[in-house]
Enzyme design. Structure first.
Site, mmCIF file in Angstrom:
data_model
loop_
_atom_site.group_PDB
_atom_site.id
_atom_site.type_symbol
_atom_site.label_atom_id
_atom_site.label_comp_id
_atom_site.label_asym_id
_atom_site.label_seq_id
_atom_site.Cartn_x
_atom_site.Cartn_y
_atom_site.Cartn_z
ATOM 1 N N ASP A 169 5.662 10.228 18.481
ATOM 2 C CA ASP A 169 4.644 11.261 18.625
ATOM 3 C C ASP A 169 3.890 11.501 17.323
ATOM 4 O OD1 ASP A 169 5.297 11.697 21.303
ATOM 5 O OD2 ASP A 169 6.880 13.116 20.784
ATOM 6 N N TYR A 193 17.001 5.751 15.036
ATOM 7 C CA TYR A 193 16.179 6.793 14.419
ATOM 8 C C TYR A 193 16.984 7.489 13.335
ATOM 9 C CZ TYR A 193 12.616 6.623 18.143
ATOM 10 O OH TYR A 193 11.618 6.239 19.002
#
Length: 302
Positions: A60, A124
């Site tokens: 995002d 991540y």
């Protein structure tokens, strides 16, 4: 026949100035996505075919990547051989030089390869800085690259105990944000790793102040929408004694996105996609395709 090759590229970017990794909507003029800039760079190589990039991992606005990946087909006129991997990387980085986007490597892959569906795992890392009363106290190298907290300490032991609850196969509905396609996506995911370890400032050897940095690492084949930021927010809340370990277990077992406490989601700027891994067998091209590669390499786009 035109000479067509499918390439898998790995690329990094600082996400602050982009609308996310995928293409921005046509009506959005202020910010483009990383994909927009990559496709523009590929078009400057003068391909015969229309350019479409298939990104493996959606990030995002404000989220960064040390290594995201994507594939695309590049078709050249019949008198030109396919680009070598090194030439492709050098040429695209030349056209991306004004952007905070860089290719790190490229692989020619089979024509049935798909960067998203062939991915074996994604990793991540979320960076948290402690003892920061105001963001201006961060070194420039970490500005917009971590979540800065006023807290000088976190209960890391409790955070690790809570993180262990996330490992394994679970329904992660409580940790996904509401999205238009959530009804069509299975909320069950297998978390291979959820860990909390000390990190460091990107300028720790040169900055005058010692800034405690903690890194939260998550690895799975795939994640739900905003799942990593929600898990991070919950684990930090455990570290701040805002949530207990049993409460985090109850949240996981609730399997309800509306059960997630409001205002707990970690902000985007501390999140990095650090790895997208593939099986070697999925990257192997046939001998015939390999022989189409020219034997010499260089910096020329031609």
């Amino acid at each position: 026949m035109h000479s067509c090759a499918r390439y898998l590229i790995f690329f990094q970017y600082l996400g602050t100035k982009y609308s996310g990794v995928v293409k921005a909507p046509p009506h959005q003029l202020q910010r483009k996505g990383v994909q927009d800039h990559l496709e523009d760079a590929i078009r400057k190589l003068r391909p015969v075919n229309p350019v479409t990039l298939y990104v493996s991992s959606r990030t995002d606005t404000g989220v960064h990547a040390f290594s995201n990946s994507a594939h695309f087909d590049l078709q050249r006129s019949n008198d030109k051989a396919p680009f070598t991997e090194d030439t492709l990387v050098n040429a695209l980085n030349f056209h991306l030089r004004t952007e905070q986007i860089r290719l790190t490597r490229a692989h020619r892959v089979p024509h049935n390869f798909h960067a998203r569906f062939c991915a074996d795992s994604r990793t991540y890392v979320y960076r948290v800085a402690l003892g920061i009363s105001h963001r201006s106290l961060l070194p420039l190298t970490d500005h917009n690259l971590c979540w800065s907290l006023r807290n000088t300490e976190l209960d890391v032991g409790a955070m690790r105990e809570a993180a262990a609850l996330l490992v394994g196969t679970h329904d992660f509905s409580s940790f996904r944000a509401v999205s238009p396609d959530m009804l069509f996506k299975n909320p069950v995911r297998t978390m291979d790793l959820a860990d909390v370890q000390p990190g460091s400032s990107f300028s720790h050897t040169h900055f005058l102040r010692n800034i405690p940095i903690w890194e939260l690492t998550f690895r799975s084949r795939s994640f739900l929408y905003k799942q990593v930021r929600r898990m991070t927010g919950a684990l930090v809340a455990v570290g701040k004694a805002q949530l207990s370990v049993p409460q985090l277990r109850d949240l996981l077992e609730a399997q309800d996105s509306l059960a997630y406490p409001q205002g707990l989601t970690a902000p985007a700027q501390g999140l990095f996609l650090t790895r997208v891994d593939y099986r070697d067998a999925d990257l192997q091209v046939s001998q015939q395709m390999s022989e189409e590669q020219p034997r010499t390499t260089g910096n020329s786009e031609d």
